[in-house]
Design a protein around this motif. Structure first.
Motif, PDB file in Angstrom:
ATOM      1  N   GLU A   1      26.830  73.303  38.201  1.00 33.96           N
ATOM      2  CA  GLU A   1      26.936  71.964  37.639  1.00 33.96           C
ATOM      3  C   GLU A   1      27.684  71.961  36.307  1.00 33.96           C
ATOM      4  O   GLU A   1      28.160  70.919  35.864  1.00 33.96           O
ATOM      5  N   GLY A   2      27.788  73.114  35.666  1.00 33.08           N
ATOM      6  CA  GLY A   2      28.538  73.195  34.425  1.00 33.08           C
ATOM      7  C   GLY A   2      30.032  73.163  34.692  1.00 33.08           C
ATOM      8  O   GLY A   2      30.491  73.325  35.824  1.00 33.08           O
ATOM      9  N   PRO A   3      30.858  72.949  33.659  1.00 31.88           N
ATOM     10  CA  PRO A   3      32.317  72.996  33.832  1.00 31.88           C
ATOM     11  C   PRO A   3      32.755  74.330  34.431  1.00 31.88           C
ATOM     12  O   PRO A   3      32.131  75.368  34.182  1.00 31.88           O
ATOM     13  N   THR A   4      33.839  74.332  35.191  1.00 33.72           N
ATOM     14  CA  THR A   4      34.277  75.523  35.912  1.00 33.72           C
ATOM     15  C   THR A   4      34.520  76.723  35.005  1.00 33.72           C
ATOM     16  O   THR A   4      34.179  77.848  35.385  1.00 33.72           O
ATOM     17  N   PRO A   5      35.114  76.584  33.802  1.00 33.19           N
ATOM     18  CA  PRO A   5      35.248  77.765  32.940  1.00 33.19           C
ATOM     19  C   PRO A   5      33.911  78.424  32.619  1.00 33.19           C
ATOM     20  O   PRO A   5      33.853  79.645  32.434  1.00 33.19           O
ATOM     21  N   VAL A   6      32.845  77.639  32.572  1.00 29.31           N
ATOM     22  CA  VAL A   6      31.514  78.205  32.357  1.00 29.31           C
ATOM     23  C   VAL A   6      31.140  79.114  33.511  1.00 29.31           C
ATOM     24  O   VAL A   6      30.605  80.215  33.325  1.00 29.31           O
ATOM     25  N   SER A   7      31.428  78.655  34.732  1.00 32.25           N
ATOM     26  CA  SER A   7      31.126  79.461  35.905  1.00 32.25           C
ATOM     27  C   SER A   7      31.873  80.786  35.847  1.00 32.25           C
ATOM     28  O   SER A   7      31.321  81.841  36.159  1.00 32.25           O
ATOM     29  N   ALA A   8      33.151  80.741  35.456  1.00 24.73           N
ATOM     30  CA  ALA A   8      33.934  81.972  35.348  1.00 24.73           C
ATOM     31  C   ALA A   8      33.343  82.900  34.299  1.00 24.73           C
ATOM     32  O   ALA A   8      33.259  84.126  34.496  1.00 24.73           O
ATOM     33  N   LEU A   9      32.929  82.355  33.167  1.00 26.94           N
ATOM     34  CA  LEU A   9      32.398  83.167  32.084  1.00 26.94           C
ATOM     35  C   LEU A   9      31.052  83.776  32.461  1.00 26.94           C
ATOM     36  O   LEU A   9      30.808  84.971  32.263  1.00 26.94           O
ATOM     37  N   ILE A  10      30.166  82.966  33.036  1.00 28.10           N
ATOM     38  CA  ILE A  10      28.840  83.458  33.409  1.00 28.10           C
ATOM     39  C   ILE A  10      28.933  84.462  34.543  1.00 28.10           C
ATOM     40  O   ILE A  10      28.275  85.500  34.551  1.00 28.10           O
ATOM     41  N   HIS A  11      29.772  84.181  35.535  1.00 26.97           N
ATOM     42  CA  HIS A  11      29.782  84.965  36.763  1.00 26.97           C
ATOM     43  C   HIS A  11      30.657  86.205  36.695  1.00 26.97           C
ATOM     44  O   HIS A  11      30.503  87.107  37.526  1.00 26.97           O
ATOM     45  N   ALA A  12      31.597  86.255  35.745  1.00 25.07           N
ATOM     46  CA  ALA A  12      32.536  87.363  35.754  1.00 25.07           C
ATOM     47  C   ALA A  12      32.355  88.307  34.575  1.00 25.07           C
ATOM     48  O   ALA A  12      32.342  89.520  34.750  1.00 25.07           O
ATOM     49  N   ALA A  13      32.223  87.773  33.381  1.00 23.60           N
ATOM     50  CA  ALA A  13      32.330  88.619  32.197  1.00 23.60           C
ATOM     51  C   ALA A  13      31.053  88.756  31.392  1.00 23.60           C
ATOM     52  O   ALA A  13      30.965  89.645  30.551  1.00 23.60           O
ATOM     53  N   THR A  14      30.077  87.910  31.597  1.00 21.77           N
ATOM     54  CA  THR A  14      28.950  87.930  30.659  1.00 21.77           C
ATOM     55  C   THR A  14      27.596  87.995  31.365  1.00 21.77           C
ATOM     56  O   THR A  14      27.158  89.060  31.768  1.00 21.77           O
ATOM     57  N   MET A  15      26.955  86.870  31.544  1.00 18.94           N
ATOM     58  CA  MET A  15      25.521  86.825  31.786  1.00 18.94           C
ATOM     59  C   MET A  15      25.073  87.649  32.996  1.00 18.94           C
ATOM     60  O   MET A  15      24.156  88.455  32.896  1.00 18.94           O
TER      61      MET A  15
ATOM     62  N   LYS B   1      36.836  88.013  40.098  1.00 17.19           N
ATOM     63  CA  LYS B   1      35.945  86.859  40.202  1.00 17.19           C
ATOM     64  C   LYS B   1      36.300  85.802  39.159  1.00 17.19           C
ATOM     65  O   LYS B   1      36.244  84.597  39.451  1.00 17.19           O
ATOM     66  N   ALA B   2      36.675  86.217  37.954  1.00 17.42           N
ATOM     67  CA  ALA B   2      37.141  85.240  36.972  1.00 17.42           C
ATOM     68  C   ALA B   2      38.387  84.532  37.492  1.00 17.42           C
ATOM     69  O   ALA B   2      38.527  83.308  37.353  1.00 17.42           O
ATOM     70  N   GLY B   3      39.294  85.291  38.106  1.00 18.09           N
ATOM     71  CA  GLY B   3      40.492  84.672  38.671  1.00 18.09           C
ATOM     72  C   GLY B   3      40.173  83.690  39.784  1.00 18.09           C
ATOM     73  O   GLY B   3      40.784  82.619  39.883  1.00 18.09           O
ATOM     74  N   LEU B   4      39.200  84.041  40.615  1.00 20.51           N
ATOM     75  CA  LEU B   4      38.821  83.142  41.713  1.00 20.51           C
ATOM     76  C   LEU B   4      38.193  81.856  41.176  1.00 20.51           C
ATOM     77  O   LEU B   4      38.492  80.757  41.665  1.00 20.51           O
ATOM     78  N   PHE B   5      37.333  81.962  40.180  1.00 25.58           N
ATOM     79  CA  PHE B   5      36.715  80.762  39.634  1.00 25.58           C
ATOM     80  C   PHE B   5      37.739  79.880  38.918  1.00 25.58           C
ATOM     81  O   PHE B   5      37.715  78.643  39.044  1.00 25.58           O
TER      82      PHE B   5
ATOM     83  N   GLY C   1      48.601  80.480  33.251  1.00 22.57           N
ATOM     84  CA  GLY C   1      48.871  81.738  32.552  1.00 22.57           C
ATOM     85  C   GLY C   1      47.702  82.713  32.638  1.00 22.57           C
ATOM     86  O   GLY C   1      47.874  83.870  33.078  1.00 22.57           O
ATOM     87  N   PRO C   2      46.483  82.324  32.237  1.00 21.98           N
ATOM     88  CA  PRO C   2      45.340  83.222  32.391  1.00 21.98           C
ATOM     89  C   PRO C   2      45.085  83.616  33.845  1.00 21.98           C
ATOM     90  O   PRO C   2      44.681  84.753  34.112  1.00 21.98           O
ATOM     91  N   MET C   3      45.334  82.703  34.785  1.00 20.34           N
ATOM     92  CA  MET C   3      45.148  83.041  36.192  1.00 20.34           C
ATOM     93  C   MET C   3      46.092  84.157  36.622  1.00 20.34           C
ATOM     94  O   MET C   3      45.710  85.058  37.379  1.00 20.34           O
ATOM     95  N   ILE C   4      47.339  84.126  36.136  1.00 19.97           N
ATOM     96  CA  ILE C   4      48.312  85.166  36.484  1.00 19.97           C
ATOM     97  C   ILE C   4      47.876  86.521  35.914  1.00 19.97           C
ATOM     98  O   ILE C   4      47.925  87.552  36.604  1.00 19.97           O
ATOM     99  N   LEU C   5      47.418  86.536  34.666  1.00 17.45           N
ATOM    100  CA  LEU C   5      46.984  87.793  34.058  1.00 17.45           C
ATOM    101  C   LEU C   5      45.777  88.377  34.783  1.00 17.45           C
ATOM    102  O   LEU C   5      45.687  89.594  34.991  1.00 17.45           O
ATOM    103  N   LEU C   6      44.846  87.530  35.173  1.00 15.59           N
ATOM    104  CA  LEU C   6      43.681  88.010  35.922  1.00 15.59           C
ATOM    105  C   LEU C   6      44.082  88.514  37.301  1.00 15.59           C
ATOM    106  O   LEU C   6      43.495  89.475  37.816  1.00 15.59           O
ATOM    107  N   ALA C   7      45.085  87.885  37.901  1.00 13.06           N
ATOM    108  CA  ALA C   7      45.578  88.355  39.195  1.00 13.06           C
ATOM    109  C   ALA C   7      46.186  89.747  39.071  1.00 13.06           C
ATOM    110  O   ALA C   7      46.015  90.602  39.959  1.00 13.06           O
ATOM    111  N   VAL C   8      46.890  89.995  37.971  1.00 16.62           N
ATOM    112  CA  VAL C   8      47.435  91.341  37.729  1.00 16.62           C
ATOM    113  C   VAL C   8      46.300  92.358  37.647  1.00 16.62           C
ATOM    114  O   VAL C   8      46.372  93.457  38.213  1.00 16.62           O
ATOM    115  N   GLY C   9      45.227  91.990  36.938  1.00 14.71           N
ATOM    116  CA  GLY C   9      44.064  92.874  36.875  1.00 14.71           C
ATOM    117  C   GLY C   9      43.427  93.087  38.230  1.00 14.71           C
ATOM    118  O   GLY C   9      42.942  94.183  38.537  1.00 14.71           O
ATOM    119  N   SER C  10      43.412  92.053  39.072  1.00 15.77           N
ATOM    120  CA  SER C  10      42.860  92.175  40.427  1.00 15.77           C
ATOM    121  C   SER C  10      43.646  93.165  41.267  1.00 15.77           C
ATOM    122  O   SER C  10      43.104  93.813  42.164  1.00 15.77           O
TER     123      SER C  10
END
Length: 628
Positions: A244-258, A344-348, A462-471
């Motif tokens: 229910e939170g904004p999509t960047p929150v989902s990326a942050l919670i699900h990929a890099a942090t919590m 996962k950050a790239g997917l979100f 731009g961030p999506m492209i960089l994350l894709a490179v990491g993927s």
């Protein structure tokens, strides 16, 4: 110099959060830039510390600093201390690197939100809390970061609190995580009672002298904490609603942090789990059950974000499973955590780009044919898709295959069962992610009237492209020459066990499982017409998956209702028992006082009569005694 600057890692985003919250609307015009700047500055400090660490010998790479004496109470002495070693360095780079990209992406995604400044303040607070968690030198400082992450997640999940669903989801995440947090709190109490310390060095140095029963209890309590933060069964119910939170929150919670915090806690506490086979077995069971649980749920979700949320639950299950394998799995768990952070950050973020193009529509049944209209989103999302399902040479192929190898390497029945569960999870992952790709980017358009899909601005792509490179590249980078395993060896130990199943056989089995999952999804969703709404006549398993395998209903039946009855009983005991005794005693004394008070009339003649009567009774008594 490096030790002195260690505090800057959490302090920079914390300072950004404080400034943005205290300056109020004055910062609306530039607050998002400050939020990004503090995140990028923290990443710069982390990168500088990483290269400085590379320049030192293995034995000298870990550094620590005591900022101040925090808790000097009785026999408990806890300093507010930070440490940076090979394990925390991996997390610091992931949190600040991926977190910075999510901050930048949020500039475009939240551009029309009037509360954007507050959003960036909460993002900064999230980074600060997570960095404090992974840089802590003892469990109490870790607990402070642990609770800070919980607070930040509550604020971000419920950011659009005017929506009842968002407010409810935030409260649910907060309450469920408090259950897990009690496990960490009690574990610290047991540590202090057993070891006289909650410092990592003091606890881990004394574990060989502790009994297996005590270590098992501590390990299971830490596992309970990990289940809450990392959304593992049975505390997984909050994760889907957190969308229910904004999509960047989902990326942050699900990929890099919590959700990575639970994996970190188990890996950091490896000396305890290595000596507690019972606790490690619990970790294995939780990981195996959750990776299948999340994958099954993901197969039935039409909401693109909830499908990815179920995927996160499943992928964290892989990491927990690997961590439960002990020295054979700690490094591969961290490897999958890092590769997962990229794809996962790239997917979100890709899902957010699709939603941005589709007027915030999340139902994949109303997408279709978007690959030509959203070419950058399609390619970057597609690379993340290939990474998560484990197609070589993408990141997930290396990290997930290593986990499957380690599972089979456990040997015996357990090894076979765990390996087969991991293979089944790989097939299900390929199925539900192929389903997401087909429903979103292929087939005929199924848009609502008036929808005008368009590619996202450069600040988002731009961030999506960089994350894709990491993927694409991160998996090979971490596995090359056993680079990550050698890097983490001083913290999590080394493993040189023999392979129960040859790596080539495991790779072949994993690729066959992926092929089966892809083919099944293609047959069902590319060869048939996709209805605008989900069919109602479906199998019982599909109905269960749509309802999150009845996780909420089970929690309600097993915990909420019995807990409510226990609470009612305690309230009854308090009101009619304890309060009854107190109130009854007060009423008795009050009644006696009222009657005795009548004697005090204030008339002298009454007192004289009382004195005469008393004297007469006393004289009569003395006379009677004399006669007898």
């Amino acid at each position: 110099m490096e030790t002195a600057s260690l505090w800057l890692l959490p302090a920079l985003p914390l300072a950004g959060a404080v400034i943005l919250l205290l300056t109020g609307r004055f910062a609306d015009a530039w607050g998002h830039f400050l939020g990004c700047l503090t995140a990028l500055a923290a990443f710069g400090v982390a990168a500088w510390s990483f290269f400085a660490m590379l320049g030192r010998a293995d034995a000298a790479r870990a550094i620590s600093t005591d900022l101040f004496h925090w808790v000097p109470v009785g026999g408990l002495r806890v300093d507010f201390a930070l440490q940076l070693d090979q394990l925390s360095m991996c997390f610091a780079l992931l949190i600040t690197g991926v977190g910075s990209l999510i901050h930048i992406y949020s500039i475009g995604y939240m551009s029309h939100d009037p509360a954007r400044r507050r959003f960036f303040a909460y993002l900064n607070l999230f980074l600060a809390a997570m960095l404090l968690l992974v840089l802590a030198n003892n469990y109490l400082v870790l607990y402070l970061g642990w609770e800070g992450v919980g607070l930040a997640s509550y604020l971000l999940i419920g950011f659009w609190f005017h929506k009842p669903s968002a407010a409810t989801a935030a409260k649910k995440a907060f309450v469920v995580n408090r259950v897990g947090d009690m496990g960490l709190a009690i574990a610290m109490m047991v540590m202090f009672a057993t070891f006289g310390s909650v410092d990592f060095h003091g606890v881990f140095g004394a574990t060989p002298q502790a009994s297996e029963g005590v270590l098992t209890a501590i390990g299971l309590l830490l596992l309970l904490a990990a289940c809450g933060k990392s959304a593992q069964v049975p505390l997984q119910s909050w994760l889907g609603d957190a969308m229910e939170g904004p999509t960047p929150v989902s990326a942050l919670i699900h990929a890099a942090t919590m959700v990575t915090a639970g994996v970190y806690l188990i890996a950091r506490s490896n000396p305890i789990f290595d000596l507690a086979p019972g606790a490690r077995l619990g970790v294995l069971l939780v990981g195996a059950v959750t990776l299948l649980f999340g994958a099954i749920v993901g197969c039935a979700k039409d909401d693109i974000k909830k499908a990815l949320a179920a995927s996160t639950m499943s992928q964290i299950g892989y990491m927990i499973l690997a961590a439960g394998l002990g020295p054979a799995g700690y490094a591969v768990a961290i490897m999958h955590l890092l590769t997962h952070g990229f794809f996962k950050a790239g997917l979100f973020l890709g899902a957010g780009s699709v939603m941005h193009a589709m007027g915030e529509e999340t139902d994949m049944r109303r997408y279709g044919g978007l690959r030509k209209l959203l070419p950058i989103t399609y390619v970057t999302f597609g690379l993340g898709y290939l990474a998560i399902i484990g197609v070589p040479p993408f990141a997930g192929f290396f990290s997930k295959d290593k986990i499957i190898e380690a599972a089979f390497g456990a040997g015996g029945f357990n090894g076979i069962a765990l390996g087969l569960a991991a293979l089944l999870g790989a097939a299900l992952t390929a199925f539900y992610m192929t389903r997401v790709m087909l429903l979103t980017f292929f087939g005929e358009k199924r848009w609502r009237e008036g929808t005008d899909p368009h590619e996202s601005p450069a600040v988002m792509t731009g961030p999506m492209i960089l994350l894709a490179v990491g993927s694409v590249a991160s998996g090979a980078l971490f596995v090359w020459g056993s680079a990550l395993q050698n890097w983490l060896e001083p913290v999590v130990g080394a493993h040189h066990g023999a392979e129960a199943v040859p790596a080539g056989v495991v790779t072949a089995l994993a690729l066959v499982a992926v092929a089966i999952g892809v083919a099944s999804a293609y047959w069902q969703y590319a060869q048939r017409e996709i209805p605008d709404t989900a069919p109602q006549v479906v199998s019982a398993l599909t109905v269960a998956a749509r309802n999150d395998l009845y996780g909420d209903a089970i929690n309600e039946a097993a915990f909420m209702r019995p807990g409510r009855e226990v609470t009612r009983s305690l309230v009854l005991l308090d009101t009619r028992g304890i309060d009854g005794i107190v109130n009854g005693t007060a009423a008795l004394i009050g009644g006696l006082s009222a009657r005795v008070r009548r004697v005090q009339s204030g008339f002298v003649r009454t007192y004289a009569l009382s004195m005469f009567t008393g004297a007469a009774l006393l004289a009569a008594a003395l006379l009677a005694v004399r006669i007898w």
